[in-house]
Design an enzyme around this catalytic site. Structure first.
Site, PDB file in Angstrom:
ATOM      1  N   HIS A  58      -8.577   1.555  -6.302  1.00 10.84           N
ATOM      2  CA  HIS A  58      -8.008   0.725  -5.469  1.00 10.84           C
ATOM      3  C   HIS A  58      -6.476   1.094  -5.558  1.00 10.84           C
ATOM      4  O   HIS A  58      -6.005   1.369  -6.731  1.00 10.84           O
ATOM      5  CB  HIS A  58      -8.209  -0.658  -5.839  1.00 10.84           C
ATOM      6  CG  HIS A  58      -9.541  -0.921  -5.482  1.00 10.84           C
ATOM      7  ND1 HIS A  58     -10.246  -1.179  -4.518  1.00 10.84           N
ATOM      8  CD2 HIS A  58     -10.716  -1.276  -6.567  1.00 10.84           C
ATOM      9  CE1 HIS A  58     -11.627  -1.503  -4.473  1.00 10.84           C
ATOM     10  NE2 HIS A  58     -11.694  -1.369  -5.753  1.00 10.84           N
ATOM     11  N   TYR A  71       0.786  -1.315   0.039  1.00 12.80           N
ATOM     12  CA  TYR A  71      -0.116   0.154   0.013  1.00 12.80           C
ATOM     13  C   TYR A  71       0.782   1.299  -0.065  1.00 12.80           C
ATOM     14  O   TYR A  71       0.156   2.333  -0.012  1.00 12.80           O
ATOM     15  CB  TYR A  71      -0.997  -0.101   1.220  1.00 12.80           C
ATOM     16  CG  TYR A  71      -1.792  -1.050   1.191  1.00 12.80           C
ATOM     17  CD1 TYR A  71      -2.994  -1.440   0.144  1.00 12.80           C
ATOM     18  CD2 TYR A  71      -2.037  -2.214   1.992  1.00 12.80           C
ATOM     19  CE1 TYR A  71      -3.775  -2.420  -0.012  1.00 12.80           C
ATOM     20  CE2 TYR A  71      -2.963  -3.460   2.197  1.00 12.80           C
ATOM     21  CZ  TYR A  71      -3.788  -3.418   0.975  1.00 12.80           C
ATOM     22  OH  TYR A  71      -4.497  -4.358   0.991  1.00 12.80           O
TER      23      TYR A  71
HETATM   24  O1  CA2 Z   1      -5.888  -1.870  -3.042  1.00 12.88           O
HETATM   25  C1  CA2 Z   1      -7.026  -1.162  -2.499  1.00 12.88           C
HETATM   26  O2  CA2 Z   1      -6.894  -0.111  -2.075  1.00 12.88           O
HETATM   27  C2  CA2 Z   1      -7.955  -2.080  -1.500  1.00 12.88           C
HETATM   28  O3  CA2 Z   1      -9.150  -1.514  -1.778  1.00 12.88           O
HETATM   29  C3  CA2 Z   1      -7.294  -2.216  -0.207  1.00 12.88           C
HETATM   30  C4  CA2 Z   1      -8.085  -2.985   0.725  1.00 12.88           C
HETATM   31  C5  CA2 Z   1      -8.273  -4.620   0.186  1.00 12.88           C
HETATM   32  O4  CA2 Z   1      -9.090  -5.259   1.063  1.00 12.88           O
HETATM   33  C6  CA2 Z   1      -8.997  -4.179  -1.195  1.00 12.88           C
HETATM   34  O5  CA2 Z   1      -8.976  -5.569  -1.718  1.00 12.88           O
HETATM   35  C7  CA2 Z   1      -7.864  -3.409  -2.221  1.00 12.88           C
HETATM   36  C8  CA2 Z   1      -7.324  -3.329   2.265  1.00 12.88           C
HETATM   37  C9  CA2 Z   1      -7.318  -2.013   2.608  1.00 12.88           C
HETATM   38  C10 CA2 Z   1      -6.275  -2.217   3.969  1.00 12.88           C
HETATM   39  O6  CA2 Z   1      -5.428  -1.115   4.037  1.00 12.88           O
HETATM   40  C11 CA2 Z   1      -4.338  -1.374   4.843  1.00 12.88           C
HETATM   41  C12 CA2 Z   1      -3.460  -0.225   4.850  1.00 12.88           C
HETATM   42  C13 CA2 Z   1      -2.204  -0.200   5.512  1.00 12.88           C
HETATM   43  C14 CA2 Z   1      -1.656  -1.295   5.968  1.00 12.88           C
HETATM   44  C15 CA2 Z   1      -2.680  -2.410   6.315  1.00 12.88           C
HETATM   45  C16 CA2 Z   1      -3.854  -2.260   5.371  1.00 12.88           C
END
Ligand code: CA2
Length: 146
Positions: free
Chosen positions: A99, A23
């Protein structure tokens, strides 16, 4: 003057703190500030919100209506939430789905979205820049009035 919404779903409050290999290192506040600056520079208003709770996301959309455009990263709810999809449909706001990661390059369950078929467009895998591109699209969309 148009009203642009930026809505982020569960765990995105952790951006920049955890899992930088997936991310990145940009924080949610930096993303919100960049989008807000672009939208305000064009003379519009921008309202941002993040929640880890499905009901809070639905309630916020109801509260913010009417709105002219929505930039949405529903995070994990992308793949599960009929309720959030129904809320987006109910307020009848055009939106871009964002995303940070490429959901098509990850686990198979991430390849299905409850939002893509009703979105104006989808950004996936371009990192936080995806929000910038979505904001630029929103401004063009608002300028041409459709
Ligand atoms: O890629 C993306 O933006 C997602 O929407 C992020 C979601 C995931 O479930 C989707 O499949 C794709 C997860 C967000 C988690 O965000 C975090 C950020 C930093 C550390 C851990 C998790």
């Amino acid at each position: 003057m148009a009203k642009v919404l930026l809505l982020n779903g569960p765990n995105l409050n952790l951006l920049g703190e955890r899992q930088p290999s997936i991310y990145g290192t940009t924080t949610l506040k930096e993303i919100e500030d960049t989008v807000r600056a672009k939208v305000e520079q064009a003379g519009h208003t921008c309202v941002t919100f993040q929640s880890n709770s499905e009901g809070a996301l639905v309630d916020w959309l109801h509260h913010e209506r009417p709105a002219d455009f929505l930039i949405l990263n529903a995070a994990g709810f992308t793949h599960t939430s009929v309720a959030l999809r129904d809320a987006v449909s109910a307020i009848a706001v055009p939106f871009v789905e964002v995303h940070i990661s490429n959901i098509y390059k990850r686990e198979p369950f991430r390849a299905h979205s409850y939002f893509s078929d009703i979105a104006e467009g989808v950004m996936a895998g371009l990192g936080p820049r995806g929000y910038d591109f979505a904001a630029e699209f929103a401004l063009d969309f608002l300028k041409r009035g459709q």
